[in-house]
Design an enzyme around this catalytic site. Sequence first.
Site, PDB file in Angstrom:
ATOM      1  N   GLY A   8       0.771  -1.241   0.000  1.00 44.34           N
ATOM      2  CA  GLY A   8       0.000   0.000   0.000  1.00 44.34           C
ATOM      3  C   GLY A   8       0.798   1.285   0.000  1.00 44.34           C
ATOM      4  O   GLY A   8       0.218   2.367  -0.031  1.00 44.34           O
TER       5      GLY A   8
ATOM      6  N   SER B 104       6.537  -1.951  -4.278  1.00 47.05           N
ATOM      7  CA  SER B 104       6.904  -2.728  -5.461  1.00 47.05           C
ATOM      8  C   SER B 104       7.277  -1.799  -6.618  1.00 47.05           C
ATOM      9  O   SER B 104       8.262  -2.035  -7.321  1.00 47.05           O
ATOM     10  CB  SER B 104       5.784  -3.682  -5.865  1.00 47.05           C
ATOM     11  OG  SER B 104       4.601  -2.987  -6.169  1.00 47.05           O
ATOM     12  N   ALA B 105       6.532  -0.731  -6.786  1.00 43.32           N
ATOM     13  CA  ALA B 105       6.856   0.225  -7.853  1.00 43.32           C
ATOM     14  C   ALA B 105       8.223   0.849  -7.604  1.00 43.32           C
ATOM     15  O   ALA B 105       9.006   1.056  -8.533  1.00 43.32           O
ATOM     16  CB  ALA B 105       5.783   1.311  -7.934  1.00 43.32           C
ATOM     17  N   ALA B 106       8.517   1.125  -6.328  1.00 43.48           N
ATOM     18  CA  ALA B 106       9.805   1.756  -5.993  1.00 43.48           C
ATOM     19  C   ALA B 106      10.971   0.828  -6.338  1.00 43.48           C
ATOM     20  O   ALA B 106      12.035   1.293  -6.768  1.00 43.48           O
ATOM     21  CB  ALA B 106       9.832   2.143  -4.520  1.00 43.48           C
TER      22      ALA B 106
ATOM     23  N   ASP C   4       1.113   4.163  -9.467  1.00 40.91           N
ATOM     24  CA  ASP C   4       2.198   3.912  -8.502  1.00 40.91           C
ATOM     25  C   ASP C   4       3.574   4.179  -9.116  1.00 40.91           C
ATOM     26  O   ASP C   4       4.388   4.914  -8.547  1.00 40.91           O
ATOM     27  CB  ASP C   4       2.178   2.449  -8.030  1.00 40.91           C
ATOM     28  CG  ASP C   4       1.133   2.188  -6.975  1.00 40.91           C
ATOM     29  OD1 ASP C   4       0.134   2.939  -6.940  1.00 40.91           O
ATOM     30  OD2 ASP C   4       1.299   1.244  -6.190  1.00 40.91           O
TER      31      ASP C   4
HETATM   32  O1  PMV Z   1      -2.904  -0.995  -3.510  1.00 43.34           O
HETATM   33  P1  PMV Z   1      -2.123   0.098  -4.131  1.00 43.34           P
HETATM   34  O2  PMV Z   1      -1.561   1.080  -3.170  1.00 43.34           O
HETATM   35  O3  PMV Z   1      -1.141  -0.343  -5.153  1.00 43.34           O
HETATM   36  O4  PMV Z   1      -3.166   1.010  -4.950  1.00 43.34           O
HETATM   37  C1  PMV Z   1      -4.063   0.482  -5.879  1.00 43.34           C
HETATM   38  C2  PMV Z   1      -4.762   1.597  -6.575  1.00 43.34           C
HETATM   39  C3  PMV Z   1      -5.980   1.173  -7.376  1.00 43.34           C
HETATM   40  O5  PMV Z   1      -6.519   2.355  -7.928  1.00 43.34           O
HETATM   41  C4  PMV Z   1      -7.024   0.513  -6.500  1.00 43.34           C
HETATM   42  C5  PMV Z   1      -5.605   0.205  -8.490  1.00 43.34           C
HETATM   43  C6  PMV Z   1      -4.785   0.819  -9.587  1.00 43.34           C
HETATM   44  O6  PMV Z   1      -4.197   0.025 -10.357  1.00 43.34           O
HETATM   45  O7  PMV Z   1      -4.736   2.059  -9.717  1.00 43.34           O
END
Ligand code: PMV
Length: 327
Positions: free
Chosen positions: A113, A117-119, A160
């Site tokens: 959250g 992972s993106a980082a 992300d």
């Molecule tokens: O769970 P996170 O922090 O990677 O966020 C997901 C964000 C969503 O809008 C629910 C999905 C997306 O791919 O944007």
Amino acid sequence: MGVGSGFGKVILFNEHFVVYGIPSIASAIDSRTEAIVERVKDPRLLVPSGNEGSMAGDGWVLEDNRPANPGYKKEKYQQQKESVLLVFKAAGFDPTENNIRITLGGDLKAVGGIGASAAVCVSLARALNDEFRLGFDDARINQIAYEGEKAYAGTPSGIDNTASTYGGLLRFEKNLSGGENRIELLKVKRPIRIVMGNTGITADTKAAVAGVRERKEKEPAKYDRIFREAMALVGKADAALRRYDLRALGRLMNQNHTLLQEIEVSHPKLDELVELARRNGAYGAKLTGGGLGGYMVALTPQKRLQEKVARAMEAKGYEAFRTMIGV
Ligand code: PMV
């Protein structure tokens, strides 16, 4: 030796709605993952240490020294490995021709959250670029990281990796016809303090996204109304940020949380943390990211307020992360 870094992120407006092309606002946070890439002459040295998260493939080895929630690295092991291969592929890099050791570090805690992972994808793409002089600009780094993200999230919106690549605050609009997404950097005059409260529940973003899709198809009229409201709200949020009107921004975050509750991606613990933050003076609070658990975010511009809200969460046994947006 090549180095690269990628920011963690927080979504401030319109997670989930963003999947359907509605603009969203996200920010990098003041913590990042760092990757080091070193060439290894002798392939016999490509042996993982056996520490949690260490792994190896054809021509590469990875050591993961990031701070992490217990169990996180184990749980993400397979996805992380796949993601590294996707990054190599997207970058056109063949480790069997140039054996490498990758070391991950930095102060971003690996938890769900906050864009961990993106980082990793962004920092790795940047470190490869640095070591092998691949000539990538940010747009290219962002594309490569998006490919790497697919190992974790299927087909993510791309918000992300975008926040992780560019840093700062940004408005992100997914291009539904597959072309380039619309990304606009939003400048604020000063970074803004926030608290991210952790429910301690590891939620499945893919399942949350699928649930929204299902309900949206079943109840089109209800969802059309909510989606129109999300669309109107982000325009106001964008304007509030540009005026640096943090009170207005907080109220809009509260309204965004209500919309996210209506599409059923909140959780009793998220609602509890949101209420707790508001009662303790936060300008606004909402869930952030995929929902159904994970994190919420509270807007707490002053240091004392940030501390008060974070302590209130900690007193109830929750983990609170003090950080900043707009850096
Ligand atoms: O769970 P996170 O922090 O990677 O966020 C997901 C964000 C969503 O809008 C629910 C999905 C997306 O791919 O944007």
